[in-house]
Write a protein that holds these residues in place. Structure first.
Motif, PDB file in Angstrom:
ATOM      1  N   HIS A  69     -10.227  29.227 -41.858  1.00 35.31           N
ATOM      2  CA  HIS A  69      -9.588  27.927 -42.071  1.00 35.31           C
ATOM      3  C   HIS A  69      -8.688  27.547 -40.903  1.00 35.31           C
ATOM      4  O   HIS A  69      -8.619  26.374 -40.523  1.00 35.31           O
ATOM      5  N   GLN A  70      -8.018  28.526 -40.299  1.00 33.90           N
ATOM      6  CA  GLN A  70      -7.171  28.229 -39.145  1.00 33.90           C
ATOM      7  C   GLN A  70      -8.014  27.743 -37.975  1.00 33.90           C
ATOM      8  O   GLN A  70      -7.681  26.753 -37.318  1.00 33.90           O
ATOM      9  N   ARG A  71      -9.120  28.398 -37.724  1.00 34.74           N
ATOM     10  CA  ARG A  71      -9.981  27.981 -36.610  1.00 34.74           C
ATOM     11  C   ARG A  71     -10.638  26.635 -36.897  1.00 34.74           C
ATOM     12  O   ARG A  71     -10.845  25.837 -35.979  1.00 34.74           O
ATOM     13  N   ALA A  72     -10.982  26.390 -38.156  1.00 39.34           N
ATOM     14  CA  ALA A  72     -11.562  25.088 -38.505  1.00 39.34           C
ATOM     15  C   ALA A  72     -10.543  23.978 -38.268  1.00 39.34           C
ATOM     16  O   ALA A  72     -10.882  22.915 -37.731  1.00 39.34           O
ATOM     17  N   ARG A  73      -9.286  24.200 -38.645  1.00 36.79           N
ATOM     18  CA  ARG A  73      -8.238  23.202 -38.406  1.00 36.79           C
ATOM     19  C   ARG A  73      -8.011  23.005 -36.910  1.00 36.79           C
ATOM     20  O   ARG A  73      -7.809  21.882 -36.445  1.00 36.79           O
ATOM     21  N   THR A  74      -8.036  24.077 -36.146  1.00 37.93           N
ATOM     22  CA  THR A  74      -7.864  23.966 -34.699  1.00 37.93           C
ATOM     23  C   THR A  74      -9.005  23.157 -34.080  1.00 37.93           C
ATOM     24  O   THR A  74      -8.789  22.297 -33.222  1.00 37.93           O
ATOM     25  N   HIS A  75     -10.218  23.414 -34.533  1.00 35.14           N
ATOM     26  CA  HIS A  75     -11.389  22.681 -34.045  1.00 35.14           C
ATOM     27  C   HIS A  75     -11.284  21.199 -34.418  1.00 35.14           C
ATOM     28  O   HIS A  75     -11.561  20.314 -33.589  1.00 35.14           O
ATOM     29  N   GLN A  76     -10.882  20.906 -35.656  1.00 34.22           N
ATOM     30  CA  GLN A  76     -10.725  19.522 -36.081  1.00 34.22           C
ATOM     31  C   GLN A  76      -9.637  18.818 -35.270  1.00 34.22           C
ATOM     32  O   GLN A  76      -9.788  17.654 -34.897  1.00 34.22           O
ATOM     33  N   ALA A  77      -8.558  19.536 -34.983  1.00 34.74           N
ATOM     34  CA  ALA A  77      -7.487  18.941 -34.175  1.00 34.74           C
ATOM     35  C   ALA A  77      -7.993  18.608 -32.776  1.00 34.74           C
ATOM     36  O   ALA A  77      -7.664  17.552 -32.220  1.00 34.74           O
ATOM     37  N   ALA A  78      -8.797  19.498 -32.202  1.00 34.83           N
ATOM     38  CA  ALA A  78      -9.354  19.233 -30.867  1.00 34.83           C
ATOM     39  C   ALA A  78     -10.289  18.025 -30.905  1.00 34.83           C
ATOM     40  O   ALA A  78     -10.262  17.183 -29.997  1.00 34.83           O
ATOM     41  N   LEU A  79     -11.113  17.923 -31.946  1.00 34.38           N
ATOM     42  CA  LEU A  79     -12.009  16.771 -32.064  1.00 34.38           C
ATOM     43  C   LEU A  79     -11.225  15.469 -32.224  1.00 34.38           C
ATOM     44  O   LEU A  79     -11.553  14.450 -31.596  1.00 34.38           O
ATOM     45  N   LEU A  80     -10.188  15.497 -33.050  1.00 36.25           N
ATOM     46  CA  LEU A  80      -9.369  14.295 -33.228  1.00 36.25           C
ATOM     47  C   LEU A  80      -8.676  13.906 -31.929  1.00 36.25           C
ATOM     48  O   LEU A  80      -8.559  12.716 -31.611  1.00 36.25           O
ATOM     49  N   HIS A  81      -8.234  14.897 -31.172  1.00 31.93           N
ATOM     50  CA  HIS A  81      -7.592  14.612 -29.890  1.00 31.93           C
ATOM     51  C   HIS A  81      -8.579  13.955 -28.926  1.00 31.93           C
ATOM     52  O   HIS A  81      -8.259  12.968 -28.262  1.00 31.93           O
ATOM     53  N   GLN A  82      -9.794  14.478 -28.867  1.00 33.94           N
ATOM     54  CA  GLN A  82     -10.815  13.893 -27.995  1.00 33.94           C
ATOM     55  C   GLN A  82     -11.149  12.471 -28.423  1.00 33.94           C
ATOM     56  O   GLN A  82     -11.299  11.579 -27.581  1.00 33.94           O
ATOM     57  N   GLN A  83     -11.268  12.245 -29.734  1.00 36.50           N
ATOM     58  CA  GLN A  83     -11.596  10.907 -30.224  1.00 36.50           C
ATOM     59  C   GLN A  83     -10.461   9.930 -29.936  1.00 36.50           C
ATOM     60  O   GLN A  83     -10.693   8.770 -29.606  1.00 36.50           O
ATOM     61  N   THR A  84      -9.215  10.395 -30.045  1.00 34.07           N
ATOM     62  CA  THR A  84      -8.069   9.543 -29.740  1.00 34.07           C
ATOM     63  C   THR A  84      -8.090   9.128 -28.275  1.00 34.07           C
ATOM     64  O   THR A  84      -7.877   7.959 -27.942  1.00 34.07           O
ATOM     65  N   ILE A  85      -8.342  10.074 -27.400  1.00 31.53           N
ATOM     66  CA  ILE A  85      -8.411   9.759 -25.969  1.00 31.53           C
ATOM     67  C   ILE A  85      -9.545   8.778 -25.705  1.00 31.53           C
ATOM     68  O   ILE A  85      -9.389   7.816 -24.947  1.00 31.53           O
ATOM     69  N   LEU A  86     -10.686   9.001 -26.336  1.00 33.45           N
ATOM     70  CA  LEU A  86     -11.831   8.112 -26.127  1.00 33.45           C
ATOM     71  C   LEU A  86     -11.524   6.692 -26.611  1.00 33.45           C
ATOM     72  O   LEU A  86     -11.810   5.719 -25.917  1.00 33.45           O
ATOM     73  N   LEU A  87     -10.921   6.566 -27.788  1.00 29.87           N
ATOM     74  CA  LEU A  87     -10.590   5.241 -28.304  1.00 29.87           C
ATOM     75  C   LEU A  87      -9.515   4.565 -27.459  1.00 29.87           C
ATOM     76  O   LEU A  87      -9.560   3.354 -27.240  1.00 29.87           O
ATOM     77  N   ASN A  88      -8.550   5.330 -26.990  1.00 32.28           N
ATOM     78  CA  ASN A  88      -7.514   4.753 -26.120  1.00 32.28           C
ATOM     79  C   ASN A  88      -8.096   4.312 -24.791  1.00 32.28           C
ATOM     80  O   ASN A  88      -7.613   3.363 -24.175  1.00 32.28           O
TER      81      ASN A  88
END
Length: 126
Positions: free
Chosen positions: A25-44
């Motif tokens: 679960h910790q690694r899944a949350r870390t992976h999701q956080a990385a994906l959200l960060h990438q999507q935020t940068i892409l949308l910005n």
């Protein structure tokens, strides 16, 4: 001897299952956080050209030979005419609302009363 062996093996099995599930679960949350960060940068990057140039730099670093063939560099495109018209319409509506909010009803009433008074006095003179 069987009791202690079973106790420790049960403890080991339980703690291993708990550790692995928490790690998953910790690694899944870390992976999701990385994906959200990438999507935020892409949308910005769609609205901010500086972020877009930063993304191009990151892409150059990731692909040691520069951008791969077939991947076009990011460029800011002009909005379609419908979007520009909607923006113009929204700014007109916004200006009208600001004007309406800035009107003081007492001032308007006094102005109308003054004009009516002047008009009625003008009729009496005739």
């Amino acid at each position: 001897m069987g009791f202690t062996t079973n106790l420790f093996s049960g403890f080991t099995l339980t703690s291993t299952a708990l550790y692995l599930s928490l790690l998953y679960h910790q690694r899944a949350r870390t992976h999701q956080a990385a994906l959200l960060h990438q999507q935020t940068i892409l949308l910005n990057s769609l609205s901010d050209p500086e972020v877009a140039s930063e993304l191009a730099t990151i892409a150059d670093a990731n692909y040691s030979g520069g951008l791969r063939e077939g991947i076009k560099p990011y460029r800011v495109e002009k909005a379609p005419w419908t979007e520009r018209w909607k923006d113009r319409w929204n700014s007109e509506v916004e200006g009208a609302v600001r004007y309406a909010q800035g009107i003081r009803l007492r001032t308007v009433r006094e102005g109308v009363e003054g004009r009516a008074r002047e008009w009625s006095e003008g009729d009496r003179r005739l």
